[in-house]
Design a protein around this motif. Structure first.
Motif, PDB file in Angstrom:
ATOM      1  N   LEU A  41       0.813  -1.215   0.000  1.00 55.21           N
ATOM      2  CA  LEU A  41       0.000   0.000   0.000  1.00 55.21           C
ATOM      3  C   LEU A  41       0.841   1.257   0.000  1.00 55.21           C
ATOM      4  CD1 LEU A  41      -3.192  -0.662   2.108  1.00 55.21           C
ATOM      5  CD2 LEU A  41      -3.020   0.157  -0.207  1.00 55.21           C
ATOM      6  N   ASP A  42       2.033   1.185   0.602  1.00 57.52           N
ATOM      7  CA  ASP A  42       2.935   2.326   0.569  1.00 57.52           C
ATOM      8  C   ASP A  42       3.188   2.744  -0.875  1.00 57.52           C
ATOM      9  OD1 ASP A  42       4.924   4.175   0.857  1.00 57.52           O
ATOM     10  OD2 ASP A  42       6.126   3.007   2.240  1.00 57.52           O
ATOM     11  N   LEU A  43       3.536   1.786  -1.717  1.00 56.42           N
ATOM     12  CA  LEU A  43       3.854   2.077  -3.111  1.00 56.42           C
ATOM     13  C   LEU A  43       2.623   2.427  -3.921  1.00 56.42           C
ATOM     14  CD1 LEU A  43       6.463  -0.759  -3.604  1.00 56.42           C
ATOM     15  CD2 LEU A  43       6.943   1.683  -3.786  1.00 56.42           C
ATOM     16  N   ILE A  44       1.501   1.761  -3.618  1.00 55.77           N
ATOM     17  CA  ILE A  44       0.290   1.985  -4.398  1.00 55.77           C
ATOM     18  C   ILE A  44      -0.320   3.352  -4.127  1.00 55.77           C
ATOM     19  CG2 ILE A  44      -2.125   1.245  -4.684  1.00 55.77           C
ATOM     20  CD1 ILE A  44      -1.199  -1.613  -4.297  1.00 55.77           C
ATOM     21  N   ILE A  45      -0.376   3.738  -2.851  1.00 58.84           N
ATOM     22  CA  ILE A  45      -1.251   4.845  -2.481  1.00 58.84           C
ATOM     23  C   ILE A  45      -0.553   6.157  -2.141  1.00 58.84           C
ATOM     24  CG2 ILE A  45      -1.384   4.425   0.023  1.00 58.84           C
ATOM     25  CD1 ILE A  45      -4.427   4.837  -0.235  1.00 58.84           C
ATOM     26  N   LEU A  46       0.744   6.125  -1.826  1.00 59.31           N
ATOM     27  CA  LEU A  46       1.411   7.299  -1.274  1.00 59.31           C
ATOM     28  C   LEU A  46       1.217   8.548  -2.127  1.00 59.31           C
ATOM     29  CD1 LEU A  46       3.254   8.847   0.619  1.00 59.31           C
ATOM     30  CD2 LEU A  46       5.221   7.839  -0.556  1.00 59.31           C
ATOM     31  N   PRO A  48      -0.636   9.234  -5.056  1.00 56.82           N
ATOM     32  CA  PRO A  48      -2.000   9.690  -5.387  1.00 56.82           C
ATOM     33  C   PRO A  48      -2.770  10.207  -4.183  1.00 56.82           C
ATOM     34  CG  PRO A  48      -1.794   7.299  -5.627  1.00 56.82           C
ATOM     35  CD  PRO A  48      -0.416   7.842  -5.464  1.00 56.82           C
ATOM     36  N   LEU A  49      -2.559   9.612  -3.002  1.00 52.64           N
ATOM     37  CA  LEU A  49      -3.259  10.090  -1.811  1.00 52.64           C
ATOM     38  C   LEU A  49      -2.775  11.482  -1.428  1.00 52.64           C
ATOM     39  CD1 LEU A  49      -5.219   9.616   0.547  1.00 52.64           C
ATOM     40  CD2 LEU A  49      -3.318   8.585   1.812  1.00 52.64           C
ATOM     41  N   ALA A  50      -1.465  11.692  -1.470  1.00 53.49           N
ATOM     42  CA  ALA A  50      -0.925  13.013  -1.135  1.00 53.49           C
ATOM     43  C   ALA A  50      -1.463  14.081  -2.091  1.00 53.49           C
ATOM     44  CB  ALA A  50       0.601  12.976  -1.178  1.00 53.49           C
ATOM     45  N   ARG A  51      -1.494  13.769  -3.390  1.00 59.03           N
ATOM     46  CA  ARG A  51      -2.017  14.737  -4.371  1.00 59.03           C
ATOM     47  C   ARG A  51      -3.503  14.989  -4.132  1.00 59.03           C
ATOM     48  NH1 ARG A  51       1.058  11.616  -8.037  1.00 59.03           N
ATOM     49  NH2 ARG A  51      -0.850  10.609  -8.782  1.00 59.03           N
ATOM     50  N   HIS A  52      -4.241  13.924  -3.832  1.00 58.84           N
ATOM     51  CA  HIS A  52      -5.679  14.052  -3.608  1.00 58.84           C
ATOM     52  C   HIS A  52      -5.966  14.930  -2.399  1.00 58.84           C
ATOM     53  CE1 HIS A  52      -9.895  12.942  -3.502  1.00 58.84           C
ATOM     54  NE2 HIS A  52      -9.773  12.470  -2.272  1.00 58.84           N
ATOM     55  N   ILE A  53      -5.246  14.713  -1.297  1.00 60.09           N
ATOM     56  CA  ILE A  53      -5.467  15.489  -0.074  1.00 60.09           C
ATOM     57  C   ILE A  53      -5.060  16.939  -0.273  1.00 60.09           C
ATOM     58  CG2 ILE A  53      -4.577  15.813   2.277  1.00 60.09           C
ATOM     59  CD1 ILE A  53      -4.777  12.818   2.673  1.00 60.09           C
ATOM     60  N   GLN A  99     -11.055  -2.487  12.020  1.00 60.45           N
ATOM     61  CA  GLN A  99     -10.445  -2.755  10.718  1.00 60.45           C
ATOM     62  C   GLN A  99     -11.528  -2.854   9.649  1.00 60.45           C
ATOM     63  OE1 GLN A  99      -7.868  -6.244  11.822  1.00 60.45           O
ATOM     64  NE2 GLN A  99      -6.286  -4.972  10.846  1.00 60.45           N
ATOM     65  N   GLU A 100     -11.274  -2.222   8.501  1.00 59.85           N
ATOM     66  CA  GLU A 100     -12.159  -2.313   7.341  1.00 59.85           C
ATOM     67  C   GLU A 100     -11.333  -2.828   6.167  1.00 59.85           C
ATOM     68  OE1 GLU A 100     -14.327   1.347   6.517  1.00 59.85           O
ATOM     69  OE2 GLU A 100     -13.793   2.077   8.514  1.00 59.85           O
ATOM     70  N   LYS A 101     -11.815  -3.884   5.517  1.00 59.17           N
ATOM     71  CA  LYS A 101     -11.094  -4.379   4.344  1.00 59.17           C
ATOM     72  C   LYS A 101     -11.302  -3.408   3.179  1.00 59.17           C
ATOM     73  CE  LYS A 101     -11.250  -8.800   3.192  1.00 59.17           C
ATOM     74  NZ  LYS A 101     -11.698 -10.071   2.549  1.00 59.17           N
ATOM     75  N   VAL A 102     -10.214  -2.927   2.600  1.00 59.27           N
ATOM     76  CA  VAL A 102     -10.304  -1.965   1.505  1.00 59.27           C
ATOM     77  C   VAL A 102      -9.810  -2.544   0.185  1.00 59.27           C
ATOM     78  CG1 VAL A 102     -10.169   0.093   2.949  1.00 59.27           C
ATOM     79  CG2 VAL A 102      -8.052  -1.005   2.194  1.00 59.27           C
ATOM     80  N   LEU A 103      -9.204  -3.726   0.233  1.00 57.15           N
ATOM     81  CA  LEU A 103      -8.600  -4.254  -0.984  1.00 57.15           C
ATOM     82  C   LEU A 103      -8.295  -5.733  -0.810  1.00 57.15           C
ATOM     83  CD1 LEU A 103      -7.425  -3.170  -3.740  1.00 57.15           C
ATOM     84  CD2 LEU A 103      -5.234  -2.962  -2.566  1.00 57.15           C
ATOM     85  N   ASP A 104      -8.451  -6.505  -1.873  1.00 57.55           N
ATOM     86  CA  ASP A 104      -7.915  -7.861  -1.964  1.00 57.55           C
ATOM     87  C   ASP A 104      -6.891  -7.828  -3.084  1.00 57.55           C
ATOM     88  OD1 ASP A 104      -8.932  -9.813  -0.099  1.00 57.55           O
ATOM     89  OD2 ASP A 104     -10.913  -9.458  -0.963  1.00 57.55           O
ATOM     90  N   LEU A 234      -8.063   4.691  -3.385  1.00 61.72           N
ATOM     91  CA  LEU A 234      -7.928   3.297  -3.815  1.00 61.72           C
ATOM     92  C   LEU A 234      -8.943   2.952  -4.903  1.00 61.72           C
ATOM     93  CD1 LEU A 234      -7.269   1.461  -0.432  1.00 61.72           C
ATOM     94  CD2 LEU A 234      -5.722   1.572  -2.387  1.00 61.72           C
ATOM     95  N   ALA A 235     -10.172   3.445  -4.753  1.00 66.42           N
ATOM     96  CA  ALA A 235     -11.196   3.175  -5.750  1.00 66.42           C
ATOM     97  C   ALA A 235     -10.831   3.758  -7.111  1.00 66.42           C
ATOM     98  CB  ALA A 235     -12.553   3.736  -5.285  1.00 66.42           C
ATOM     99  N   SER A 236     -10.188   4.920  -7.106  1.00 71.48           N
ATOM    100  CA  SER A 236      -9.806   5.567  -8.368  1.00 71.48           C
ATOM    101  C   SER A 236      -8.649   4.854  -9.053  1.00 71.48           C
ATOM    102  CB  SER A 236      -9.428   7.029  -8.117  1.00 71.48           C
ATOM    103  OG  SER A 236      -8.199   7.125  -7.383  1.00 71.48           O
ATOM    104  N   LEU A 237      -7.870   4.064  -8.294  1.00 69.00           N
ATOM    105  CA  LEU A 237      -6.724   3.360  -8.853  1.00 69.00           C
ATOM    106  C   LEU A 237      -7.097   2.009  -9.420  1.00 69.00           C
ATOM    107  CD1 LEU A 237      -4.094   4.083  -6.038  1.00 69.00           C
ATOM    108  CD2 LEU A 237      -4.201   5.135  -8.315  1.00 69.00           C
TER     109      LEU A 237
END
Length: 238
Positions: A41-46, A48-53, A99-104, A234-237
């Motif tokens: 998740l570090d590589l996937i989200i870092l 795009p999340l920073a840009r989004h926020i 905990q909420e599952k956000v991805l498989d 995550l949904a946008s990716l």
């Protein structure tokens, strides 16, 4: 050390009070959010999340800290290090944690392009007979073992353990070993490695990823807003 438990409880009560009273406006806040995440998740989200926020407000910031997936480290990350969220593959059974599952995350088996197995569909025995570069030792190894009816014992012959996915792919491309890794990572960075996908006659289990936070932060406006941004990113990716 003896006073720590009492002092920490008092500070928790104070923090709870501040959180419940404070308002949060993403358009005007100068807050820096802190997230701990495993490598996937570090590589996937870092980025795009920073840009989004920051699109809400350039003064809003987010830090993503790498986290080794051990239950005690995840708990400490939330309770002691005061991270807002953790994004991990490990399921934790504690009343104080939600905990909420956000991805498989789908996994893929790779070998170097010259490996003859890339031209075959291999069975479980052939898979286990190979040498392996094992990425993300704990959770992925355990979940693979469990899904392949090996219980919680990973029966692969492992010549290298690493928590760095790029090390794993780099070592595999120069050897006769195999690596099992996130399909997202493979598709994102495939052109940089001399690797090819190996088809299997058995199912490679997915790795669940959980959005993890303290129960006392469930109604915090800032924390709830951050959780929503992670889910939207995550949904946008996908």
């Amino acid at each position: 050390m003896e006073l720590y438990g009492y002092v920490n409880s008092a500070l928790d009560l104070l923090q709870d009070g501040v959180e419940s009273l404070s308002d949060f406006d993403p358009a005007n806040s100068k807050r820096r959010f802190r997230i701990s995440a495993n490598h996937i998740l570090d590589l996937i989200i870092l980025h795009p999340l920073a840009r989004h926020i920051e699109s809400f407000n350039s003064q809003l910031k987010v830090s993503v800290n790498n986290l080794v997936e051990e239950e005690s480290k995840i708990i400490d990350s939330l309770q002691i290090d005061n991270n807002d969220l953790c994004l991990v593959a490990m399921k934790i059974d504690m009343k104080s944690i939600i905990q909420e599952k956000v991805l498989d995350e789908e996994m893929v088996v790779l070998g170097c392009k010259s490996n003859p197995l890339t031209k075959e569909v291999i069975d479980m025995d052939t898979f286990l007979a190979q040498r392996h570069c094992r990425y993300a030792v704990g959770q992925i190894g355990y979940k693979m073992g469990n899904a392949m009816n090996m219980g919680y014992v990973d029966e692969r012959e492992v010549f290298l353990d690493t928590n760095n996915p790029f090390n794993a792919m780099m070592m595999t491309q120069g050897t006769d070993s195999l690596v099992t890794i996130s399909r997202w990572l493979w598709e994102k960075y495939a052109s940089q490695f001399e690797l090819a996908e190996i088809q299997t006659s058995f199912e490679i289990p997915t790795v669940p990823l959980y959005l993890t936070y303290l129960k006392k932060m469930e109604d915090s406006k800032a924390n709830r807003w951050l959780r929503d941004q992670v889910k939207q990113t995550l949904a946008s990716l996908r």
